[in-house]
Motif scaffolding. Structure first.
Motif, PDB file in Angstrom:
ATOM      1  N   ILE A  76       1.436  -0.787  -0.207  1.00  0.00           N
ATOM      2  CA  ILE A  76      -0.087   0.040  -0.296  1.00  0.00           C
ATOM      3  C   ILE A  76       0.797   1.023  -0.234  1.00  0.00           C
ATOM      4  O   ILE A  76       0.213   2.353  -0.973  1.00  0.00           O
ATOM      5  CB  ILE A  76      -0.869   0.168   1.584  1.00  0.00           C
ATOM      6  N   VAL A  77       2.023   1.604   0.826  1.00  0.00           N
ATOM      7  CA  VAL A  77       3.063   2.783   0.647  1.00  0.00           C
ATOM      8  C   VAL A  77       3.145   2.858  -0.774  1.00  0.00           C
ATOM      9  O   VAL A  77       3.213   3.776  -1.081  1.00  0.00           O
ATOM     10  CB  VAL A  77       3.508   2.090   1.990  1.00  0.00           C
ATOM     11  N   PHE A  78       4.009   2.032  -1.328  1.00  0.00           N
ATOM     12  CA  PHE A  78       4.573   1.910  -2.476  1.00  0.00           C
ATOM     13  C   PHE A  78       3.593   1.826  -3.577  1.00  0.00           C
ATOM     14  O   PHE A  78       3.982   2.196  -4.764  1.00  0.00           O
ATOM     15  CB  PHE A  78       5.330   0.712  -2.707  1.00  0.00           C
ATOM     16  N   MET A  79       2.103   1.821  -3.295  1.00  0.00           N
ATOM     17  CA  MET A  79       1.423   2.423  -4.135  1.00  0.00           C
ATOM     18  C   MET A  79       1.455   4.300  -4.706  1.00  0.00           C
ATOM     19  O   MET A  79       1.050   4.347  -5.443  1.00  0.00           O
ATOM     20  CB  MET A  79       0.124   2.013  -4.162  1.00  0.00           C
ATOM     21  N   PHE A  80       2.178   5.079  -3.485  1.00  0.00           N
ATOM     22  CA  PHE A  80       1.797   6.459  -3.615  1.00  0.00           C
ATOM     23  C   PHE A  80       3.322   6.875  -3.654  1.00  0.00           C
ATOM     24  O   PHE A  80       3.891   8.111  -3.171  1.00  0.00           O
ATOM     25  CB  PHE A  80       1.440   7.062  -2.627  1.00  0.00           C
ATOM     26  N   ILE A  81       4.648   6.162  -4.059  1.00  0.00           N
ATOM     27  CA  ILE A  81       5.683   6.219  -4.372  1.00  0.00           C
ATOM     28  C   ILE A  81       5.928   6.240  -4.713  1.00  0.00           C
ATOM     29  O   ILE A  81       5.810   5.690  -5.866  1.00  0.00           O
ATOM     30  CB  ILE A  81       7.082   5.647  -3.086  1.00  0.00           C
ATOM     31  N   SER A  82       6.574   7.679  -5.550  1.00  0.00           N
ATOM     32  CA  SER A  82       7.079   7.726  -7.138  1.00  0.00           C
ATOM     33  C   SER A  82       8.632   7.837  -7.273  1.00  0.00           C
ATOM     34  O   SER A  82       9.332   8.703  -6.362  1.00  0.00           O
ATOM     35  CB  SER A  82       6.679   9.506  -7.448  1.00  0.00           C
ATOM     36  N   GLN A  83       8.773   7.630  -8.612  1.00  0.00           N
ATOM     37  CA  GLN A  83      10.315   7.803  -8.592  1.00  0.00           C
ATOM     38  C   GLN A  83      10.610   7.664 -10.426  1.00  0.00           C
ATOM     39  O   GLN A  83      10.167   6.601 -10.986  1.00  0.00           O
ATOM     40  CB  GLN A  83      11.039   6.656  -8.702  1.00  0.00           C
ATOM     41  N   SER A  84      11.247   8.665 -11.118  1.00  0.00           N
ATOM     42  CA  SER A  84      11.237   8.729 -12.557  1.00  0.00           C
ATOM     43  C   SER A  84      11.734   7.501 -12.984  1.00  0.00           C
ATOM     44  O   SER A  84      12.793   7.195 -12.307  1.00  0.00           O
ATOM     45  CB  SER A  84      11.546   9.705 -13.084  1.00  0.00           C
ATOM     46  N   HIS A  85      12.196   7.001 -14.243  1.00  0.00           N
ATOM     47  CA  HIS A  85      12.326   5.749 -14.711  1.00  0.00           C
ATOM     48  C   HIS A  85      12.701   6.497 -16.112  1.00  0.00           C
ATOM     49  O   HIS A  85      12.913   7.683 -16.197  1.00  0.00           O
ATOM     50  CB  HIS A  85      12.164   4.862 -15.134  1.00  0.00           C
TER      51      HIS A  85
END
Length: 376
Positions: free
Chosen positions: A97-106
């Protein structure tokens, strides 16, 4: 107690139906239709997934409570294993659930974290589809069009004001100049010319940002294509690739490691610029942009952006392009000549994204400004 267990299992089965639809939509020919679907991961879809996963975790905890904690007949070893199991499930469930809202550009939009980044930062979007603010009171201002790909659009930059086009506008003076950002991720020279023709605003000055893979369409015509990486195909365990593709925590972990060999893009670029059957048509494509600028009496400027992690080879590959512009007396900003003061790690937006950092964008804006002032 038995009835409570039965009702919990029944509720879990009911919750499982929308869970499968949300996490495995392609298996049921379901498509979520919202603006820029595929590029962005919609916040409300992720919120629905998070709420549904919480309900699943709650029902599993309820089954554990009545089936183990409140069950006097439960075996001690089984109870200990079940306790460990529910703790692990809850840990990974909450992390999911936490990682559903963590952004990181690739580099692109393949990872879920990258799609979350696009949903969060890829705005505003103009009516023409560009990541830019609509221009107001621009009638009496000089118009500068900045044409390019993801480096121009600001891939990996959370704020549009960090892009070189926006900083250039500030340096030129927002009271006298309106700078339009015509950057599109994945664009090449032919795409750029077509978009330039369609754009309703005619330039008083034109800036072209050039990157080594801009030759792609000309190469494709000669049957030379860039090897397409198929994500998750490198996971050999049956079913695991599908899970990594769909769930956020394992997807995030997967994309922390390189999966496409750098040699593939290097080989493609090297072959493209040394093969005249590719290079010459590409130069003709570039000439169309030059002619467009001249037809509009707009001075043209070029920014040569290298592979920021392999600048020397980039310069060698694209030397014919640089010569093409300088021979026509078009000012060229050779970015690699000015990057010495910026440490290598600070030139890119992140370890998983080789696009130009805010520092590099500021440098581009400064060198462009100097070039424009010197030729006015």
């Amino acid at each position: 107690m038995t009835s409570k267990l039965i009702t919990s299992v029944f509720r879990l089965l009911i919750i499982g139906v929308p869970f499968v639809f949300l996490f495995f939509p392609d298996k049921w020919n379901i498509k979520f239709d919202y603006p820029y679907a595929g590029l962005v991961d919609n916040f409300y879809v992720r919120l629905a997934k998070a709420m549904l996963l919480l309900l699943v975790l709650a029902e599993l905890l309820r089954i554990f409570y009545y089936g183990v904690i409140k069950n006097p007949k439960s075996n001690k070893i089984v109870a200990n294993l079940a306790t460990l199991g529910i703790m692990v499930v809850w840990l990974f469930g909450i992390l999911e659930i936490v990682f559903m809202f963590i952004s990181q550009s690739h580099e692109g939009d393949l990872s879920k974290a990258s799609q979350i980044w696009f949903a969060k930062y890829w705005k505003p979007i103009t009516s023409e589809g560009y990541r830019d603010f609509p221009k107001t009171n621009a009638e009496k201002k000089k118009k500068v069009l900045v044409l390019g790909d993801s480096f121009t659009a600001g891939h990996g930059l959370n704020h549009t004001e960090d892009r070189f086009s926006d900083q250039l506008e500030q340096k030129l003076g927002t009271d006298k100049f309106a700078v339009y950002n015509l950057g599109v991720s994945g664009s090449d020279t032919r795409d750029e010319f077509q978009r330039l023709q369609k754009f309703p605003v005619k330039p008083d000055a034109l800036v072209l940002e050039y990157f080594p893979n801009d030759i792609e369409k000309a190469a494709r015509d000669a049957k030379l294509t860039l090897a397409q990486f198929q994500p998750y195909n490198d996971i050999k365990m049956p079913g695991i690739g599908s899970m990594v593709m769909r769930f956020y925590l394992p997807n995030y972990i997967y994309w922390q490691f390189p999966h496409m060999p750098p040699a593939s893009i290097t080989d493609f670029v090297q072959k493209s610029y040394t093969d005249t059957t590719i290079l010459n048509p590409h130069l003709r494509d570039l000439q169309k942009i030059v002619d467009y600028a001249r037809q509009n009496n707009a001075p043209m400027y070029v920014v040569m952006v290298p592979f920021l992690q392999n600048m020397e080879k980039s310069n060698g590959y694209t030397k014919p392009i640089e010569d093409f512009f300088t021979n026509q007396k078009i000012p060229v900003v050779r970015l690699s000549d000015h990057l010495g003061s910026i440490p290598a790690k600070e030139r890119i937006v992140g370890k998983n994204d080789g696009h130009a950092s805010a520092k590099v964008n500021a440098l581009i804006a400064q060198k462009l400004y100097e070039s424009m002032k010197a030729t006015q």
